[in-house]
Design a protein around this motif. Structure first.
Motif, mmCIF file in Angstrom:
data_model
loop_
_atom_site.group_PDB
_atom_site.id
_atom_site.type_symbol
_atom_site.label_atom_id
_atom_site.label_comp_id
_atom_site.label_asym_id
_atom_site.label_seq_id
_atom_site.Cartn_x
_atom_site.Cartn_y
_atom_site.Cartn_z
ATOM 1 N N TYR A 165 0.847 -1.199 0.000
ATOM 2 C CA TYR A 165 0.000 0.000 0.000
ATOM 3 C C TYR A 165 0.883 1.249 0.000
ATOM 4 N N LEU A 166 1.851 1.278 0.908
ATOM 5 C CA LEU A 166 2.730 2.436 1.034
ATOM 6 C C LEU A 166 3.585 2.634 -0.213
ATOM 7 N N ALA A 167 4.186 1.553 -0.715
ATOM 8 C CA ALA A 167 5.109 1.666 -1.834
ATOM 9 C C ALA A 167 4.396 2.020 -3.137
ATOM 10 N N LEU A 168 3.268 1.376 -3.404
ATOM 11 C CA LEU A 168 2.568 1.627 -4.660
ATOM 12 C C LEU A 168 1.951 3.023 -4.693
ATOM 13 N N GLU A 169 1.516 3.510 -3.542
ATOM 14 C CA GLU A 169 0.951 4.851 -3.501
ATOM 15 C C GLU A 169 2.023 5.885 -3.834
ATOM 16 N N GLN A 170 3.243 5.651 -3.367
ATOM 17 C CA GLN A 170 4.336 6.562 -3.691
ATOM 18 C C GLN A 170 4.726 6.467 -5.164
ATOM 19 N N THR A 171 4.694 5.247 -5.709
ATOM 20 C CA THR A 171 5.160 5.037 -7.080
ATOM 21 C C THR A 171 4.130 5.452 -8.116
ATOM 22 N N TYR A 172 2.862 5.056 -7.922
ATOM 23 C CA TYR A 172 1.831 5.271 -8.940
ATOM 24 C C TYR A 172 0.812 6.338 -8.550
ATOM 25 N N HIS A 173 0.903 6.834 -7.322
ATOM 26 C CA HIS A 173 -0.031 7.849 -6.824
ATOM 27 C C HIS A 173 -1.477 7.349 -6.874
ATOM 28 N N HIS A 174 -1.624 6.036 -6.753
ATOM 29 C CA HIS A 174 -2.930 5.398 -6.643
ATOM 30 C C HIS A 174 -2.850 4.359 -5.526
ATOM 31 N N ALA A 175 -3.932 4.179 -4.823
ATOM 32 C CA ALA A 175 -3.943 3.253 -3.693
ATOM 33 C C ALA A 175 -4.080 1.808 -4.168
ATOM 34 N N LEU A 176 -3.423 0.916 -3.449
ATOM 35 C CA LEU A 176 -3.631 -0.511 -3.661
ATOM 36 C C LEU A 176 -4.973 -0.900 -3.053
ATOM 37 N N LYS A 177 -5.866 -1.455 -3.855
ATOM 38 C CA LYS A 177 -7.195 -1.816 -3.388
ATOM 39 C C LYS A 177 -7.338 -3.309 -3.097
ATOM 40 N N ARG A 178 -6.556 -4.129 -3.782
ATOM 41 C CA ARG A 178 -6.761 -5.572 -3.628
ATOM 42 C C ARG A 178 -5.450 -6.311 -3.898
ATOM 43 N N LEU A 179 -5.217 -7.343 -3.098
ATOM 44 C CA LEU A 179 -4.138 -8.293 -3.348
ATOM 45 C C LEU A 179 -4.777 -9.651 -3.584
ATOM 46 N N SER A 180 -4.484 -10.259 -4.729
ATOM 47 C CA SER A 180 -5.069 -11.553 -5.077
ATOM 48 C C SER A 180 -3.978 -12.603 -5.216
ATOM 49 N N LEU A 181 -4.152 -13.705 -4.500
ATOM 50 C CA LEU A 181 -3.246 -14.847 -4.584
ATOM 51 C C LEU A 181 -3.889 -15.900 -5.470
ATOM 52 N N LEU A 182 -3.262 -16.209 -6.599
ATOM 53 C CA LEU A 182 -3.780 -17.204 -7.536
ATOM 54 C C LEU A 182 -3.005 -18.507 -7.366
ATOM 55 N N TYR A 183 -3.671 -19.510 -6.824
ATOM 56 C CA TYR A 183 -3.057 -20.820 -6.644
ATOM 57 C C TYR A 183 -3.296 -21.630 -7.918
ATOM 58 N N LEU A 184 -2.271 -21.715 -8.755
ATOM 59 C CA LEU A 184 -2.431 -22.247 -10.110
ATOM 60 C C LEU A 184 -2.696 -23.740 -10.132
ATOM 61 N N ARG A 185 -2.140 -24.484 -9.195
ATOM 62 C CA ARG A 185 -2.317 -25.933 -9.219
ATOM 63 C C ARG A 185 -3.722 -26.347 -8.803
ATOM 64 N N SER A 186 -4.343 -25.570 -7.938
ATOM 65 C CA SER A 186 -5.683 -25.927 -7.461
ATOM 66 C C SER A 186 -6.765 -25.024 -8.045
ATOM 67 N N ASN A 187 -6.372 -24.066 -8.869
ATOM 68 C CA ASN A 187 -7.326 -23.148 -9.511
ATOM 69 C C ASN A 187 -8.179 -22.417 -8.478
ATOM 70 N N GLN A 188 -7.525 -21.899 -7.454
ATOM 71 C CA GLN A 188 -8.223 -21.127 -6.427
ATOM 72 C C GLN A 188 -7.626 -19.733 -6.331
ATOM 73 N N CYS A 189 -8.480 -18.781 -6.024
ATOM 74 C CA CYS A 189 -8.049 -17.401 -5.876
ATOM 75 C C CYS A 189 -8.518 -16.876 -4.518
ATOM 76 N N ILE A 190 -7.581 -16.327 -3.748
ATOM 77 C CA ILE A 190 -7.901 -15.703 -2.474
ATOM 78 C C ILE A 190 -7.552 -14.222 -2.586
ATOM 79 N N SER A 191 -8.531 -13.364 -2.342
ATOM 80 C CA SER A 191 -8.321 -11.925 -2.480
ATOM 81 C C SER A 191 -8.482 -11.232 -1.132
#
Length: 263
Positions: A165-191
């Motif tokens: 959140y802190l780093a991306l706001e400084q770099t892109y001047h936009h807030a991080l809204k979501r972090l998504s973990l994509l588990y490719l072997r089980s085809n699951q997404c946790i956001s």
């Protein structure tokens, strides 16, 4: 010189300040329990190429484009790994690409994020990496590909959210809204939805670390589930009745350079 920090380092400090001191201040090494992650690297590189090299002149790439990219990264894999990797990529294509009207070009692919943060006259250099960064309507989404067989969110997730959140706001001047973990072997997404509270938590954590760096306070051990797999047990008074002295290979503690303001 700024004091370097990452999500992994901050999580180590949050779990146990003494383990942090042994590892990052005295730079004691412990044997790694992990082998060469060849399979994971191959899938990550294929997905990076899929998004990086697609021309975006056509709305959607065909499945053959995924196959072509995958073939360029399998030279070091076993036959079973090649098959399993392709199954994961094919499932990913049908789940996340084919249903969309078009493939959206990411903001960044396999990039670094950096930010600076000053507490108690100590300049911190925060850094991290991401697999993919996408635009949302009201901010940014960070995508992290996971190739582990088990779906287990990392223990440092709150630290990651605040740091990114802190780093991306400084770099892109936009807030991080979501972090998504994509588990490719089980085809699951946790956001995870990211809030300003995560930013405040990371500031408090860095602030506490800054006080220890400035005042050389005792780095007290903090017992928990991490103790069972800690490589510094022989030096820890909380785990060993008669802890060993630190070896001669231990480095002197780092000297922190203060960022004094001009008057």
């Amino acid at each position: 010189m700024a004091y370097p920090l990452s999500a992994t380092k901050l999580q180590t400090y949050r779990q146990c300040p003494q383990a942090y001191y042994f590892k990052h201040e005295r730079r004691l090494t412990v044997p790694s329990a992990f082998g060469s992650p060849t399979f994971g690297k191959a899938i990550h590189r294929a997905l990076a190429q899929i998004y990086q090299d697609w021309s975006y002149a056509d709305p959607l790439p065909p499945l053959q484009w995924f196959a072509d990219c995958w073939q360029q990264h399998i030279s070091e894999l076993k036959e079973s790994q090649i098959h399993e990797g392709w199954q994961a990529l094919e499932t990913y294509y049908h789940q996340y690409v084919a249903p969309q009207p078009m493939l959206r070009k990411p903001v960044g692919i396999e990039g670094k994020i950096q930010a600076s943060f000053q507490v108690s006259n100590i300049e911190f250099a925060l850094s991290g990496r991401y697999d993919r960064l996408d635009w949302l309507d009201d901010g940014l989404e960070l995508i992290d590909y996971k190739t582990s067989k088990t779906v287990k969110p990392p223990e440092a997730i709150d630290v990651q959210l605040g740091l990114y959140y802190l780093a991306l706001e400084q770099t892109y001047h936009h807030a991080l809204k979501r972090l998504s973990l994509l588990y490719l072997r089980s085809n699951q997404c946790i956001s995870y939805e990211v809030t300003p509270d995560h930013l405040e938590q990371i500031k408090d954590l860095i602030g506490d670390l800054a006080l220890k760096l400035r005042s050389d306070q005792d780095w007290h051990p903090q017992e928990g589930s991490q103790c069972d797999r800690c490589g510094y047990r022989q030096y820890c008074s909380a785990q060993t009745p008669n802890p060993e002295p630190l070896p001669q290979t231990a480095k002197p503690p780092q000297k922190v350079q203060l960022a004094l303001p001009f008057l």
